[in-house]
Design an enzyme around this catalytic site. Structure first.
Site, PDB file in Angstrom:
ATOM      1  N   ARG A  47      54.269  53.767  57.562  1.00 47.24           N
ATOM      2  CA  ARG A  47      53.938  52.681  56.730  1.00 47.24           C
ATOM      3  C   ARG A  47      54.005  53.081  55.544  1.00 47.24           C
ATOM      4  O   ARG A  47      53.660  54.236  55.133  1.00 47.24           O
ATOM      5  CB  ARG A  47      52.633  51.731  57.081  1.00 47.24           C
ATOM      6  N   GLU A  91      57.609  46.318  49.533  1.00 47.81           N
ATOM      7  CA  GLU A  91      58.883  45.919  50.083  1.00 47.81           C
ATOM      8  C   GLU A  91      59.254  44.434  49.828  1.00 47.81           C
ATOM      9  O   GLU A  91      58.673  43.645  50.046  1.00 47.81           O
ATOM     10  CB  GLU A  91      58.961  46.320  51.780  1.00 47.81           C
ATOM     11  N   HIS A 128      63.636  49.570  55.873  1.00 50.52           N
ATOM     12  CA  HIS A 128      62.854  49.185  56.924  1.00 50.52           C
ATOM     13  C   HIS A 128      63.443  48.845  57.963  1.00 50.52           C
ATOM     14  O   HIS A 128      62.810  47.528  58.551  1.00 50.52           O
ATOM     15  CB  HIS A 128      61.737  48.144  56.425  1.00 50.52           C
TER      16      HIS A 128
END
Length: 323
Positions: free
Chosen positions: A236, A265, A284
């Site tokens: 993370r 993000e 991601h």
């Protein structure tokens, strides 16, 4: 009648998969929808949830006993303490990512080791880039190097296995270091982070984001690393203090980074990370794979068998810890 709510897009489960679920729970009413209004109509009678439901509706699920989420990470609970306080069992899809993410990790490691970023940039320019002196100076070998693995769950275990095949020495860091793992020579706790960081040629973060791991990698951590060390984060984004990372990359405290996750993000367009020659970025997607839904379904099916026979469920999340 109790309701089994499948909060997924319908085409994520085949008719055969749905039939398998119904066979295990013949006395339940199955509802398939990800429409918030439809979920709100039945939420009070929902006993089992599989997939996703709106967070604000979860607290209204007063009959909920088991929630099988479709993702592995449960750090969302930190933003919804009212859900964490509810009396139901939460299980995750932990393990579903082990193959694609461990392969993604080694794409970063090997890309860095074999100088693929400058090679690809030269390819785009149509340039034959073969500076032997530069390659000898800046390339590295994985064999006989040391990996520090932050987090040793299913992803970490498979990463350690692949690392061993590359003849790497692996040090693992986990909350309970008394739990060993094949292919990991030594296990340490988070209190020993600054002690073991100077040993690592590669640092790989696969841990969840919790109160304990938030900004675990700060200025002190980067200062403790070798200047030749390379860091990979597929856990993370919040585990790394991004400003401290940028400083470490700019001043040469570490040699580079492979990053799939970020504090914000999408990564903002003005982030200095975009233009750094010693950074590789992916958006991601390390856990995405065409096999994701089939693997997640197998976890759901196995847990439904266990639930119906009052057996312990797989991948139970500690809702206070968030994993």
């Amino acid at each position: 009648m109790s309701i089994f709510l499948i909060g997924l897009v319908k085409n994520q489960l085949s008719s055969k998969q749905i039939a398998a679920l119904k066979a295990l729970a013949p006395n339940m009413e199955f509802v398939y929808t990800n429409d918030k209004e439809e979920i709100a109509k039945v939420i009070a009678d929902v006993e089992i949830v599989a997939g996703y439901i709106p967070r604000d509706l979860t607290t209204k699920a007063t009959s909920l006993r088991w929630y099988q989420q479709w993702g592995a990470g449960a750090d969302w609970l930190g933003k919804h303490p009212e859900v964490a306080a509810m009396d139901f069992t939460l299980t995750s899809a932990s393990g579903v990512h082990a193959v694609p993410i461990s392969e993604h990790i080694f794409a970063f490691l090997l890309g860095h080791a074999r100088l693929f970023r400058p090679a690809l940039e030269a390819q785009m320019r149509g340039e034959w880039a073969s500076n032997e002196a530069e390659i000898k100076q800046h390339s590295v070998e994985l064999a006989h190097s040391t990996m520090l693995l932050i987090g040793v769950g299913a992803i970490g275990e498979r990463t350690a296995k692949i690392a061993a095949a590359h003849e790497m020495e692996v040090i693992g860091l986990r909350r309970d270091p008394s739990i060993g793992c094949p292919h990991i020579e030594r296990m340490v706790s988070s209190t020993e982070l600054l002690t073991v960081l100077p040993e690592a040629d590669f640092v790989v973060i696969t841990a969840p984001l919790t109160a304990e791991t938030k900004h675990m990698f700060n200025a002190d951590a980067f200062a403790a690393m070798k200047s030749s060390a390379y860091i990979v984060n597929i856990g993370r984004g919040g585990i790394i203090d991004e400003q401290a990372l940028v400083s470490a990359l700019q001043n040469g405290s570490i040699s580079g980074a492979g990053l799939d996750v970020f504090e914000q993000e999408p990564l903002p367009a003005d982030s200095p990370l975009w233009s750094m020659q010693n950074v590789m970025i992916t958006a991601h997607y390390s856990g995405l794979t065409p096999n994701y839904d089939s693997r997640a379904f197998e976890i759901l099916l196995d847990n439904l068998r266990r639930y119906q026979s009052n057996q312990p469920l797989r991948n139970v999340v500690d809702k206070e810890l968030g994993y």
